[in-house]
Design an enzyme around this catalytic site. Structure first.
Site, PDB file in Angstrom:
ATOM      1  N   ARG A  51      47.411 -32.076  -5.831  1.00 21.10           N
ATOM      2  CA  ARG A  51      47.642 -31.192  -6.553  1.00 21.10           C
ATOM      3  C   ARG A  51      47.916 -30.021  -5.918  1.00 21.10           C
ATOM      4  O   ARG A  51      48.275 -29.469  -4.736  1.00 21.10           O
ATOM      5  CB  ARG A  51      45.522 -31.016  -5.915  1.00 21.10           C
ATOM      6  N   GLY A  52      47.635 -28.950  -6.733  1.00 20.24           N
ATOM      7  CA  GLY A  52      48.240 -27.728  -6.474  1.00 20.24           C
ATOM      8  C   GLY A  52      49.623 -27.525  -7.451  1.00 20.24           C
ATOM      9  O   GLY A  52      50.491 -28.808  -7.116  1.00 20.24           O
ATOM     10  N   ALA A  53      49.925 -26.582  -8.058  1.00 20.48           N
ATOM     11  CA  ALA A  53      51.282 -26.291  -8.670  1.00 20.48           C
ATOM     12  C   ALA A  53      52.524 -27.113  -8.504  1.00 20.48           C
ATOM     13  O   ALA A  53      52.620 -27.905  -8.735  1.00 20.48           O
ATOM     14  CB  ALA A  53      50.908 -25.449  -9.852  1.00 20.48           C
ATOM     15  N   ARG A  94      47.858 -34.927 -15.594  1.00 27.48           N
ATOM     16  CA  ARG A  94      47.166 -33.505 -15.835  1.00 27.48           C
ATOM     17  C   ARG A  94      48.481 -32.333 -16.722  1.00 27.48           C
ATOM     18  O   ARG A  94      49.309 -31.779 -16.653  1.00 27.48           O
ATOM     19  CB  ARG A  94      47.383 -32.894 -14.319  1.00 27.48           C
ATOM     20  N   GLN A 199      38.091 -26.287  -3.789  1.00 24.51           N
ATOM     21  CA  GLN A 199      39.275 -26.848  -2.393  1.00 24.51           C
ATOM     22  C   GLN A 199      39.608 -25.629  -1.706  1.00 24.51           C
ATOM     23  O   GLN A 199      40.189 -25.055  -1.129  1.00 24.51           O
ATOM     24  CB  GLN A 199      40.361 -26.523  -4.027  1.00 24.51           C
ATOM     25  N   ASP A 240      49.265 -21.650 -11.982  1.00 25.81           N
ATOM     26  CA  ASP A 240      49.374 -22.659 -12.621  1.00 25.81           C
ATOM     27  C   ASP A 240      50.326 -23.044 -13.218  1.00 25.81           C
ATOM     28  O   ASP A 240      50.885 -23.790 -13.489  1.00 25.81           O
ATOM     29  CB  ASP A 240      48.022 -24.129 -12.891  1.00 25.81           C
ATOM     30  N   ASN A 250      44.911 -19.910 -13.509  1.00 26.25           N
ATOM     31  CA  ASN A 250      44.991 -20.554 -12.342  1.00 26.25           C
ATOM     32  C   ASN A 250      43.224 -21.183 -12.341  1.00 26.25           C
ATOM     33  O   ASN A 250      42.733 -21.072 -13.396  1.00 26.25           O
ATOM     34  CB  ASN A 250      45.117 -18.841 -11.213  1.00 26.25           C
ATOM     35  N   LYS A 251      43.088 -22.110 -10.483  1.00 23.77           N
ATOM     36  CA  LYS A 251      41.625 -22.245 -11.079  1.00 23.77           C
ATOM     37  C   LYS A 251      40.738 -21.410 -11.896  1.00 23.77           C
ATOM     38  O   LYS A 251      40.407 -20.089 -11.790  1.00 23.77           O
ATOM     39  CB  LYS A 251      41.565 -22.740  -9.990  1.00 23.77           C
TER      40      LYS A 251
HETATM   41  O1  MRU Z   1      42.739 -28.973  -9.456  1.00 20.09           O
HETATM   42  P1  MRU Z   1      43.992 -27.787  -8.764  1.00 20.09           P
HETATM   43  O2  MRU Z   1      43.444 -27.464  -7.497  1.00 20.09           O
HETATM   44  O3  MRU Z   1      45.309 -28.950  -8.716  1.00 20.09           O
HETATM   45  O4  MRU Z   1      44.373 -26.118  -9.055  1.00 20.09           O
HETATM   46  C1  MRU Z   1      45.082 -25.506  -7.891  1.00 20.09           C
HETATM   47  C2  MRU Z   1      45.036 -24.307  -8.168  1.00 20.09           C
HETATM   48  O5  MRU Z   1      44.684 -23.999  -9.233  1.00 20.09           O
HETATM   49  C3  MRU Z   1      46.246 -23.496  -7.815  1.00 20.09           C
HETATM   50  O6  MRU Z   1      45.554 -22.228  -7.429  1.00 20.09           O
HETATM   51  C4  MRU Z   1      47.603 -23.415  -8.363  1.00 20.09           C
HETATM   52  O7  MRU Z   1      47.932 -24.759  -8.765  1.00 20.09           O
HETATM   53  C5  MRU Z   1      48.356 -22.580  -7.211  1.00 20.09           C
HETATM   54  S1  MRU Z   1      48.741 -23.355  -5.918  1.00 20.09           S
HETATM   55  C6  MRU Z   1      49.849 -23.307  -5.106  1.00 20.09           C
END
Ligand code: MRU
Length: 355
Positions: A51-53, A94, A199, A240, A250-251
């Site tokens: 996970r994470g963009a 996703r 996270q 993201d 973002n999250k």
């Molecule tokens: O749902 P996730 O864990 O994939 O969400 C991740 C985030 O929101 C991060 O902050 C975002 O991807 C930036 S990561 C470098």
């Protein structure tokens, strides 16, 4: 990133196998997952094994390469049909992170016009590796630029995990923090726990412990308390998807941190590789927001004192939940975007110039 004395990336490829760190098991267990086909890679993104963009983007690029390498026939049209099917399926894993589509396009758009099966295979893997390398380089640059904003003694709030585990390596929001720490600046990080997937408390804290960076995990609703007491000097988060007007997605929970920072006159920075910028997205309203299963809200999971994995319900049996995974922070609350090409204002003019 160094884990148990060994250097790891979040995701990589060996032969025809996509390999990745199994993130839901962290921080208690460190395991690598091997994925053998498009369906397995798709599910690893959907279920947030990765996970994470930017990490999702690299995984998508590797998945396209895997789809090409796994083709063992001799019919070019058939290979192209397989690649298109893989592209379409992976793009549904996703909806929010722009990097997923960026990673797929980076490989697919080049190989699709080639006329030799062998060349397609070679190009696909070269492009995927190239994508992963570029991603790491971008994160290191973000670290260099962003660390100039961090003064000795700064206390920095971050939300979710935008560290090495959210990228191929090094991180976005955690990159300036890492670089400042390596430069000997004395910093302290407040990591929002980031319910429901935690996270922050699972992954960001894991990375900060590994790096020896002083930190505290705080409940998601504690940031305002610390800001008001002037115990937070700046906020850095990831993105993201970044709209052309500078709105950032973002999250979930990022938006309220931005409002709190604005109210308390605390700089709020967003660290973004260019892969998160959606050229077709005029503003945050147009960003698709993923809504995940309410089970993530109604249950918590972790390791009990006997070292066993346990999932426990934390809500009444009859309650249902809502679980949007992301929110949009309007550009007006963003002090600046930390990019691999420098720090810019979150507005259309500066984003267009950057691109
Ligand atoms: O749902 P996730 O864990 O994939 O969400 C991740 C985030 O929101 C991060 O902050 C975002 O991807 C930036 S990561 C470098």
């Amino acid at each position: 990133m160094i884990i148990k004395g060994k250097n790891y990336r979040t995701v990589w490829m060996e032969g025809k196998v996509v390999r990745m760190i199994n993130q839901p098991l962290l921080p208690h267990r460190f395991e690598i997952v091997d994925l053998y086909d498009t369906i397995e890679v798709h599910d690893s993104i959907k279920n947030m094994i990765v996970r994470g963009a930017p990490a999702i983007g690299a995984t998508a690029a590797y998945a396209m390469a895997q789809a090409a390498l796994k083709y063992d026939g001799s019919d070019l049209a058939e290979l192209k049909k397989d690649l298109r099917a893989a592209y379409d399926f992976l793009s549904k894993a996703r909806p929010t992170a722009q990097d997923l589509f960026d990673g797929l396009d980076y490989v697919y758009n080049v190989i699709v016009s080639d006329r030799s099966i062998d060349k397609i295979k070679k190009k696909a893997i070269d492009l995927a590796e190239d994508y992963a390398e570029n991603s790491i380089e971008a994160c290191e640059k973000i670290g260099e630029y962003g660390s100039t904003l961090i003064k000795d003694g700064f206390r920095i709030l971050t939300h979710c995990n935008a560290g090495a585990l959210a990228t191929v390596d090094y991180g976005t929001a955690l990159a300036p923090i890492r670089t400042a720490h390596y430069a000997g600046k004395k910093i302290f990080v407040y990591a929002d726990e980031t319910r429901p997937r935690s996270q922050g408390s699972r992954l960001t804290a894991f990375e900060l412990v590994s790096e020896g960076i002083p930190h505290a995990i705080i409940a998601d609703n504690a940031a305002g308390y610390f800001m008001k007491r002037k115990e937070i000097d700046m906020v850095i988060v990831g993105s993201d998807r970044t709209a052309m007007n500078g709105d950032v997605c973002n999250k979930i929970g990022t938006y309220e941190k931005a409002l709190l920072a604005y109210e308390n006159k605390i700089p709020f920075y967003v660290a973004i590789p260019l892969t998160t910028i959606d050229r077709n997205c005029p503003n945050g309203e147009a960003i698709p927001i993923e809504e995940r299963s309410d089970e993530e809200v109604l249950y918590a999971y972790g390791w009990n004192d006997s070292g066993k994995f346990e999932r426990v319900r934390i809500a009444p049996e009859k309650s249902r939940g809502r679980n949007p995974a992301f929110d949009v922070t309007p550009a007006k609350y963003v002090t600046g975007l930390i990019t691999p090409k420098g720090i810019i204002k979150a507005n259309k003019k500066e984003i267009e110039r950057l691109l």
